[in-house]
Design a protein around this motif. Structure first.
Motif, PDB file in Angstrom:
ATOM      1  N   ASN A  51       0.823  -1.202   0.000  1.00 29.36           N
ATOM      2  CA  ASN A  51       0.000   0.000   0.000  1.00 29.36           C
ATOM      3  C   ASN A  51       0.862   1.259   0.000  1.00 29.36           C
ATOM      4  O   ASN A  51       0.602   2.200  -0.742  1.00 29.36           O
ATOM      5  N   GLN A  52       1.877   1.303   0.835  1.00 32.55           N
ATOM      6  CA  GLN A  52       2.728   2.483   0.914  1.00 32.55           C
ATOM      7  C   GLN A  52       3.629   2.626  -0.311  1.00 32.55           C
ATOM      8  O   GLN A  52       4.032   3.730  -0.661  1.00 32.55           O
ATOM      9  N   TYR A  53       3.955   1.533  -0.954  1.00 38.96           N
ATOM     10  CA  TYR A  53       4.793   1.589  -2.149  1.00 38.96           C
ATOM     11  C   TYR A  53       3.993   2.078  -3.361  1.00 38.96           C
ATOM     12  O   TYR A  53       4.470   2.874  -4.152  1.00 38.96           O
ATOM     13  N   VAL A  54       2.762   1.605  -3.477  1.00 41.22           N
ATOM     14  CA  VAL A  54       1.922   1.964  -4.625  1.00 41.22           C
ATOM     15  C   VAL A  54       1.347   3.366  -4.467  1.00 41.22           C
ATOM     16  O   VAL A  54       1.425   4.182  -5.382  1.00 41.22           O
ATOM     17  N   TYR A  55       0.748   3.645  -3.311  1.00 42.21           N
ATOM     18  CA  TYR A  55       0.138   4.952  -3.066  1.00 42.21           C
ATOM     19  C   TYR A  55       1.146   5.811  -2.323  1.00 42.21           C
ATOM     20  O   TYR A  55       1.582   5.461  -1.240  1.00 42.21           O
ATOM     21  N   LYS A  56       1.508   6.918  -2.901  1.00 48.04           N
ATOM     22  CA  LYS A  56       2.515   7.798  -2.320  1.00 48.04           C
ATOM     23  C   LYS A  56       1.971   8.456  -1.058  1.00 48.04           C
ATOM     24  O   LYS A  56       0.772   8.519  -0.828  1.00 48.04           O
ATOM     25  N   TYR A  57       2.873   8.990  -0.228  1.00 45.75           N
ATOM     26  CA  TYR A  57       2.481   9.570   1.057  1.00 45.75           C
ATOM     27  C   TYR A  57       1.586  10.785   0.879  1.00 45.75           C
ATOM     28  O   TYR A  57       0.513  10.870   1.463  1.00 45.75           O
ATOM     29  N   VAL A  58       2.010  11.742   0.048  1.00 46.80           N
ATOM     30  CA  VAL A  58       1.239  12.953  -0.179  1.00 46.80           C
ATOM     31  C   VAL A  58       1.094  13.159  -1.682  1.00 46.80           C
ATOM     32  O   VAL A  58       2.069  13.022  -2.426  1.00 46.80           O
ATOM     33  N   GLU A  59      -0.113  13.449  -2.121  1.00 44.70           N
ATOM     34  CA  GLU A  59      -0.366  13.797  -3.518  1.00 44.70           C
ATOM     35  C   GLU A  59      -0.947  15.207  -3.548  1.00 44.70           C
ATOM     36  O   GLU A  59      -1.947  15.479  -2.897  1.00 44.70           O
ATOM     37  N   ILE A  60      -0.292  16.087  -4.303  1.00 46.20           N
ATOM     38  CA  ILE A  60      -0.707  17.480  -4.371  1.00 46.20           C
ATOM     39  C   ILE A  60      -1.121  17.794  -5.797  1.00 46.20           C
ATOM     40  O   ILE A  60      -0.346  17.583  -6.735  1.00 46.20           O
ATOM     41  N   THR A  61      -2.342  18.271  -5.955  1.00 47.46           N
ATOM     42  CA  THR A  61      -2.823  18.738  -7.251  1.00 47.46           C
ATOM     43  C   THR A  61      -3.062  20.245  -7.143  1.00 47.46           C
ATOM     44  O   THR A  61      -2.769  20.850  -6.111  1.00 47.46           O
ATOM     45  N   ASP A  62      -3.620  20.840  -8.191  1.00 50.01           N
ATOM     46  CA  ASP A  62      -3.898  22.272  -8.156  1.00 50.01           C
ATOM     47  C   ASP A  62      -5.023  22.606  -7.171  1.00 50.01           C
ATOM     48  O   ASP A  62      -5.078  23.725  -6.660  1.00 50.01           O
ATOM     49  N   GLN A  63      -5.902  21.648  -6.904  1.00 51.57           N
ATOM     50  CA  GLN A  63      -7.059  21.915  -6.062  1.00 51.57           C
ATOM     51  C   GLN A  63      -6.948  21.354  -4.642  1.00 51.57           C
ATOM     52  O   GLN A  63      -7.584  21.868  -3.744  1.00 51.57           O
ATOM     53  N   GLU A  64      -6.188  20.273  -4.451  1.00 51.28           N
ATOM     54  CA  GLU A  64      -6.237  19.607  -3.158  1.00 51.28           C
ATOM     55  C   GLU A  64      -4.914  18.973  -2.765  1.00 51.28           C
ATOM     56  O   GLU A  64      -4.045  18.730  -3.599  1.00 51.28           O
ATOM     57  N   ILE A  65      -4.817  18.700  -1.467  1.00 46.42           N
ATOM     58  CA  ILE A  65      -3.710  17.950  -0.889  1.00 46.42           C
ATOM     59  C   ILE A  65      -4.315  16.673  -0.309  1.00 46.42           C
ATOM     60  O   ILE A  65      -5.269  16.727   0.462  1.00 46.42           O
TER      61      ILE A  65
END
Length: 128
Positions: A51-65
């Motif tokens: 789970n931690q390898y596939v889904y990164k810790y933080v994902e930042i887009t233009d609208q959300e964190i």
């Protein structure tokens, strides 16, 4: 922008493999073969690693964190009204939500990108 977990997640993989190995060994070489707990816990450690390898810790887009912990936490960037730094954590708040992001769980190569993003967000908060 995606911020990966630190390399500490590989400890979950190693612990999982060791637990499963111990469970298999005890199943075949001990007389009481009904003990499946090491195999179960080893599987849990490996599932957490995947789970931690596939889904990164933080994902930042233009609208959300989005922080991919359990459960996932999402915060709209345009609603952030406070950014604080407490010890090893960044705290982002809106009027009704709070989000804590730990620097110790971030990959050291991705940390400068995240800190640059936080500085830009702080500047935009001061200007508005």
């Amino acid at each position: 922008m995606k911020i990966s977990y630190s390399k500490k997640i590989y400890a979950n993989l190693i612990i999982g493999i060791l637990c499963i190995s111990w469970g298999i060994y005890s199943y075949f070489f001990n007389e009481s073969s009904g003990d499946y707990f090491p195999i179960f816990f080893g599987s849990l450690f490996i599932a957490v690693f995947i789970n931690q390898y596939v889904y990164k810790y933080v994902e930042i887009t233009d609208q959300e964190i989005k922080v991919n912990s359990f459960p996932s936490k999402i915060l709209a960037i345009d609603q952030v009204n406070f950014i604080g730094n407490f010890g090893d954590d960044y705290i982002l708040r809106t009027s009704d939500k709070s989000l804590r992001i730990s620097k110790s769980q971030m990959d050291h190569n991705d940390l400068p990108k995240f800190e640059t993003f936080i500085q830009k967000l702080e500047v935009s908060l001061k200007n508005s």
